[in-house]
Design an enzyme around this catalytic site. Structure first.
Site, short mmCIF file in Angstrom:
data_model
loop_
_atom_site.label_atom_id
_atom_site.label_comp_id
_atom_site.label_asym_id
_atom_site.label_seq_id
_atom_site.Cartn_x
_atom_site.Cartn_y
_atom_site.Cartn_z
N SER A 138 0.94 -0.91 -0.61
CA SER A 138 -0.15 0.10 0.26
C SER A 138 1.00 1.23 0.13
O SER A 138 2.06 1.04 0.87
CB SER A 138 -1.02 -0.17 1.36
OG SER A 138 -1.78 1.71 1.36
N TYR A 148 -0.97 -0.77 10.60
CA TYR A 148 -1.20 -1.18 9.54
C TYR A 148 -0.14 -0.59 8.12
O TYR A 148 -0.03 -1.33 7.22
CB TYR A 148 -2.28 -0.59 9.03
CG TYR A 148 -3.62 -0.37 7.36
CD1 TYR A 148 -3.91 -1.66 6.79
CD2 TYR A 148 -2.80 -0.05 6.52
CE1 TYR A 148 -3.94 -2.19 5.45
CE2 TYR A 148 -2.67 -0.29 4.71
CZ TYR A 148 -3.88 -1.73 4.72
OH TYR A 148 -4.33 -1.28 3.46
#
Length: 254
Positions: A138, A148
């Site tokens: 990401s 994350y």
């Protein structure tokens, strides 16, 4: 016959990977927690492309789930030549407010599962002299604001290390760094607010992301950001001091 295994294949980027790979002539093995949804996707893929679509219902946050998929990846009959580590989710809460069970599951899906599945598939790929591993990371890998983001940064670093060790084997590793993508990822109540916080121009379509990812695999490219604007943003974030990328909210994608 080329076989691709895709995790998180019941929706979003995983479903799009399955469609594009099957359309390109791959048989596919689809992995996710929901057998019912996987079966729907598999039926549509078979009907539309004529390719085989094998269903594996497995929870990658558990040892049993990971080992079941690892066993399929290690199989010598109908060997897998492309592994797409795509499964992922978000908590939508900072580390200081999350539970241990949430954090452990997040780590196991984002880090333990790709590590285990890649370790399982590589011996066969190397022995055959061809294959590829795709790790969906990401743009959040450039941030310092959440577990994350830390997991996604690990995915990029792992891929780069892997690519170096695989040089000359005929096997490649590619990390994909999309930004915000229009998928069910943001259906979760804790993440739904992000749909209103970002303009339409900030969102990518799954088809765009997967097309760029598979093109990078064909080129043997190690890291790809499937959008010019996100590539520029990533480059800028990469040179900023960490204190400037520590937000209170997680900028999560998928």
């Amino acid at each position: 016959m080329a076989i691709a295994l895709v995790t998180g294949a019941s929706a979003g980027l995983g479903e799009e990977f399955a469609w594009q790979l099957a359309t390109a002539g791959h048989d596919v093995v689809l992995v996710a927690r929901s057998r019912d949804r996987l079966s729907e996707v598999a039926h549509l893929v078979r009907s539309a492309t004529g390719r085989s679509a094998e269903v594996m219902a497995a929870d990658l946050s558990t040892d049993d789930g990971r080992e079941a998929v690892a066993a399929r990846l290690s199989a010598t009959d109908r060997p897998v030549s492309l592994l797409v580590n795509n499964a992922g989710h978000g908590i939508g809460a900072p580390f200081t407010a999350s539970t241990w069970d949430q954090e452990r599951a997040l780590l196991d899906v984002h880090v333990t599962a790709p590590l285990r599945l890649t370790h399982a598939v590589l011996p066969g790929m190397i022995a055959r002299g061809h294959g590829a591993v795709v790790n969906v990371a990401s743009i959040a890998a450039h941030l310092s604001n959440s577990t994350y983001a830390a997991h996604k940064r690990w995915a990029v670093e792992f891929t780069q290390a892997l690519a170096g060790q695989l040089a000359g084997t005929g096997v490649t590793a590619t990390a994909v760094l999309p930004g915000l993508v229009r998928t069910r990822f943001h259906d979760a109540a804790s993440l739904r607010h992000m749909r209103d916080e970002f303009p339409d121009a900030a969102w990518l379509d799954p088809e765009q992301v997967v097309t760029a990812a598979l093109a990078a695999v064909r080129r043997g490219q190690t890291v790809v950001t499937p959008s010019a604007r996100y590539a520029v943003a990533g480059a800028l974030l990469g040179v900023l001091p960490g204190r400037l990328t520590r937000g209170r909210r997680s900028q999560q994608r998928d």
